[in-house]
Design a protein around this motif. Structure first.
Motif, PDB file in Angstrom:
ATOM      1  N   CYS A  68    -118.787 -41.397  54.232  1.00 17.79           N
ATOM      2  CA  CYS A  68    -118.823 -40.107  53.548  1.00 17.79           C
ATOM      3  C   CYS A  68    -120.231 -39.848  53.036  1.00 17.79           C
ATOM      4  O   CYS A  68    -120.806 -40.666  52.325  1.00 17.79           O
ATOM      5  N   LEU A  69    -120.780 -38.723  53.431  1.00 20.95           N
ATOM      6  CA  LEU A  69    -122.103 -38.295  52.971  1.00 20.95           C
ATOM      7  C   LEU A  69    -121.894 -37.178  51.956  1.00 20.95           C
ATOM      8  O   LEU A  69    -121.370 -36.120  52.285  1.00 20.95           O
ATOM      9  N   GLU A  70    -122.282 -37.450  50.735  1.00 20.92           N
ATOM     10  CA  GLU A  70    -122.072 -36.478  49.665  1.00 20.92           C
ATOM     11  C   GLU A  70    -123.331 -35.650  49.458  1.00 20.92           C
ATOM     12  O   GLU A  70    -124.407 -36.200  49.235  1.00 20.92           O
ATOM     13  N   LEU A  71    -123.167 -34.346  49.529  1.00 24.00           N
ATOM     14  CA  LEU A  71    -124.262 -33.409  49.285  1.00 24.00           C
ATOM     15  C   LEU A  71    -124.135 -32.883  47.860  1.00 24.00           C
ATOM     16  O   LEU A  71    -123.066 -32.964  47.256  1.00 24.00           O
ATOM     17  N   LEU A  78    -123.645 -27.359  52.656  1.00 23.45           N
ATOM     18  CA  LEU A  78    -122.718 -28.021  53.571  1.00 23.45           C
ATOM     19  C   LEU A  78    -122.585 -27.212  54.859  1.00 23.45           C
ATOM     20  O   LEU A  78    -122.624 -27.768  55.953  1.00 23.45           O
ATOM     21  N   ASP A  79    -122.454 -25.905  54.741  1.00 21.40           N
ATOM     22  CA  ASP A  79    -122.335 -25.063  55.933  1.00 21.40           C
ATOM     23  C   ASP A  79    -123.606 -25.101  56.772  1.00 21.40           C
ATOM     24  O   ASP A  79    -123.543 -25.099  58.002  1.00 21.40           O
ATOM     25  N   GLY A 102    -113.703 -30.629  47.048  1.00 18.72           N
ATOM     26  CA  GLY A 102    -114.874 -29.846  47.413  1.00 18.72           C
ATOM     27  C   GLY A 102    -114.846 -29.420  48.867  1.00 18.72           C
ATOM     28  O   GLY A 102    -113.919 -29.726  49.603  1.00 18.72           O
ATOM     29  N   ARG A 103    -115.878 -28.723  49.264  1.00 13.04           N
ATOM     30  CA  ARG A 103    -115.989 -28.258  50.651  1.00 13.04           C
ATOM     31  C   ARG A 103    -116.364 -29.456  51.520  1.00 13.04           C
ATOM     32  O   ARG A 103    -117.217 -30.263  51.150  1.00 13.04           O
ATOM     33  N   THR A 104    -115.745 -29.561  52.704  1.00 15.38           N
ATOM     34  CA  THR A 104    -115.947 -30.741  53.535  1.00 15.38           C
ATOM     35  C   THR A 104    -115.781 -30.420  55.016  1.00 15.38           C
ATOM     36  O   THR A 104    -115.162 -29.422  55.374  1.00 15.38           O
ATOM     37  N   ALA A 120    -119.386 -32.207  46.942  1.00 14.25           N
ATOM     38  CA  ALA A 120    -118.417 -32.638  45.933  1.00 14.25           C
ATOM     39  C   ALA A 120    -118.455 -31.777  44.683  1.00 14.25           C
ATOM     40  O   ALA A 120    -119.515 -31.416  44.213  1.00 14.25           O
ATOM     41  N   THR A 121    -117.278 -31.517  44.168  1.00 15.63           N
ATOM     42  CA  THR A 121    -117.150 -30.777  42.906  1.00 15.63           C
ATOM     43  C   THR A 121    -116.672 -31.686  41.782  1.00 15.63           C
ATOM     44  O   THR A 121    -116.528 -31.241  40.672  1.00 15.63           O
ATOM     45  N   VAL A 122    -116.422 -32.955  42.110  1.00 20.31           N
ATOM     46  CA  VAL A 122    -115.931 -33.901  41.084  1.00 20.31           C
ATOM     47  C   VAL A 122    -117.030 -34.826  40.626  1.00 20.31           C
ATOM     48  O   VAL A 122    -118.020 -35.008  41.237  1.00 20.31           O
TER      49      VAL A 122
END
Length: 122
Positions: A68-71, A78-79, A102-104, A120-122
């Motif tokens: 998992c790559l978290e931006l 992300l888009d 979050g968006r993924t 991520a939003t968390v």
């Protein structure tokens, strides 16, 4: 307890996987042998690609984990990353979507290992 952690991704062709991950992550390996390559990710974490010379590690073996790559919390980033990976010809497993964390989106490396990218939003 160790202050570092290495996430190992099993691959069939370490040099091919190295090119794939170096291009996607925009970083060079920090350790490289013909069958084992590591990328320092910071904070004591590394991503390792290992061909392992193991007969049971083939593209036919189902993968049961994800990298998992978290931006940063920026759905637009992300888009943009998704569009860049599609332009590079990366195989998409699931297109961008908004989820509980979050968006993924999910892509796959040449060996079928899953790569989740999340804002991520968390």
């Amino acid at each position: 307890m160790s202050s570092s952690i290495v996430f190992i991704v099993y691959v069939n062709d370490a040099p091919e996987a190295t090119r794939f991950y170096a291009d996607l992550l925009g970083i060079a390996p920090t350790f490289e042998t013909p069958g084992y390559v590591a990328f320092a990710l910071g904070g004591g974490a590394s991503l390792a690609l290992w061909s392992g010379q193991l007969t049971e590690v083939t593209s036919a073996v189902p993968r049961t984990s994800e990298v998992c790559l978290e931006l940063p919390d920026d759905p637009a980033e992300l888009d943009r990353r998704f569009a860049l990976w599609v332009a590079k010809g990366v195989r998409v497993v699931s297109e961008p979507a908004d989820t509980v964390f979050g968006r993924t989106f999910v892509a796959a490396d040449p060996d079928g290992n899953l790569l989740r990218v999340v804002a991520a939003t968390v």
